[in-house]
Enzyme design. Structure first.
Site, PDB file in Angstrom:
ATOM      1  N   LYS A 217       0.831  -1.295  -0.086  1.00 46.05           N
ATOM      2  CA  LYS A 217      -0.014   0.187  -0.020  1.00 46.05           C
ATOM      3  C   LYS A 217       0.856   1.260   0.114  1.00 46.05           C
ATOM      4  O   LYS A 217       2.031   1.382   0.433  1.00 46.05           O
ATOM      5  CB  LYS A 217      -1.128  -0.152   1.142  1.00 46.05           C
ATOM      6  CG  LYS A 217      -2.190  -1.003   0.823  1.00 46.05           C
ATOM      7  CD  LYS A 217      -3.370  -0.702   1.395  1.00 46.05           C
ATOM      8  CE  LYS A 217      -4.541  -1.914   0.661  1.00 46.05           C
ATOM      9  NZ  LYS A 217      -5.447  -2.331   1.449  1.00 46.05           N
ATOM     10  N   ARG A 253      -4.090 -10.273   3.719  1.00 44.50           N
ATOM     11  CA  ARG A 253      -4.504 -10.260   2.105  1.00 44.50           C
ATOM     12  C   ARG A 253      -3.161  -9.505   1.605  1.00 44.50           C
ATOM     13  O   ARG A 253      -2.741  -8.418   1.844  1.00 44.50           O
ATOM     14  CB  ARG A 253      -5.517  -9.181   2.064  1.00 44.50           C
ATOM     15  CG  ARG A 253      -6.195  -9.199   0.562  1.00 44.50           C
ATOM     16  CD  ARG A 253      -7.317  -8.391   0.464  1.00 44.50           C
ATOM     17  NE  ARG A 253      -7.771  -8.341  -0.806  1.00 44.50           N
ATOM     18  CZ  ARG A 253      -7.291  -7.313  -1.846  1.00 44.50           C
ATOM     19  NH1 ARG A 253      -6.384  -6.746  -1.577  1.00 44.50           N
ATOM     20  NH2 ARG A 253      -7.638  -7.556  -2.916  1.00 44.50           N
TER      21      ARG A 253
END
Ligand code: 7PJ
Length: 272
Positions: A217, A253
């Site tokens: 991210k 995830r």
């Protein structure tokens, strides 16, 4: 179907990401072709993923939504070809996509809208007995990074998830089939993401398994000094995953399955 989600996914469990999209922020297009997505899913299962999250709609910051027929065209052939050989989760907010995916063997519905998107999704999950992930997001993908605002990010995310959990249970989805996700990067600044990570135990205290998506991210790239980063490196993803594990996260995830399985296996081997 199988038992409680915490038995199906003991801490730590890894969920591999297979974006069947042309434009995801982190793996932009590598799994857009069916054969590539299927090969990635199989490889992730071999590398130790407990489940593979297949999605046909990008939710990266700025993304536009995808019409139903296009989303089905992306994910259905992948699920058909996997033929139940790899455990699959369906990353969708659409009831019809979830229904088709569950028919094709999907075990879990990963809904980034936390049952706020499609009014028919709760019933599909309830009647099928699928597992469900409820995720926090402030705003919507197209605009969520414009000016995210909280008085107390951890408290607000926790109370949102508590409310969505009650909603899901009220719609007939057993609590034991539900996990919760603070939604790193979904309407949160770098500082807000890190505050949320620091206080992840407050999300775990809601009593449901916590799923986290920190892999690659942009906040990770920004902490490393690039103010315009749109992604973060693997090394930073592993550090963030271990920090989340320390604070109670159960399901991770991730894009890089083997490395996360290794890092989390070491973290879990530390006696406490
Ligand atoms: C997340 C997600 C996350 C859940 C994405 C990416 C960006 N679903 N979908 N949690 N992030 N549950 O592919 O990493 O953090 S889209």
């Amino acid at each position: 179907m199988s038992g409680p989600i915490e038995e199906r996914f003991p801490r730590p469990s890894v969920m591999g990401v297979v974006n069947v999209t042309p434009d995801s922020f982190s793996d932009g297009g590598v799994n857009f072709r069916t054969a590539d997505a299927v090969a990635s899913a199989r490889r992730m299962a071999e590398e130790g993923a407990a489940i593979v999250d297949v999605g046909g709609e990008s939710t990266r910051p700025g993304a536009e939504s995808v019409p139903l027929d296009e989303e089905l065209k992306r994910v259905v052939p992948v699920l058909e070809e996997l033929g139940g050989a790899v455990p699959v989760s369906i990353d969708t907010a659409k009831a019809e996509v979830a229904r088709r995916a569950i028919d094709l063997g999907a075990e879990l519905v990963n809904d980034v809208t936390a049952l706020r998107g499609d009014p028919e999704l709760a019933e599909i999950v309830a009647s099928s007995g699928a597992y469900l992930c409820l995720m926090h997001m402030q705003g919507e993908p197209r605009t969520m990074q414009v000016d995210p605002t909280y008085e107390d990010v951890a408290a607000e995310v926790a109370s949102f998830l508590e409310e969505r959990l009650a909603f899901a249970v009220g719609a007939g989805i057993p609590e034991e089939r539900i996990c919760l996700d603070p939604g790193f990067g979904f309407g949160k600044t770098v500082e807000q993401n890190f505050e949320l990570l620091a206080r992840l135990d407050e999300i775990a205290a809601l009593g449901r398994p916590v799923l986290v998506g920190l892999s690659r991210k942009r906040s990770l790239g920004r902490i490393l000094g690039d103010p315009d980063a749109t992604t973060g490196p693997l090394s930073a993803s592993l550090a963030a995953a271990v920090e989340a594990y320390e604070r109670g996260a159960a399901i991770f995830r991730v894009h890089d399955v083997r490395e996360h399985v290794e890092a989390l296996t070491v973290a879990a081997a530390v006696p406490r």
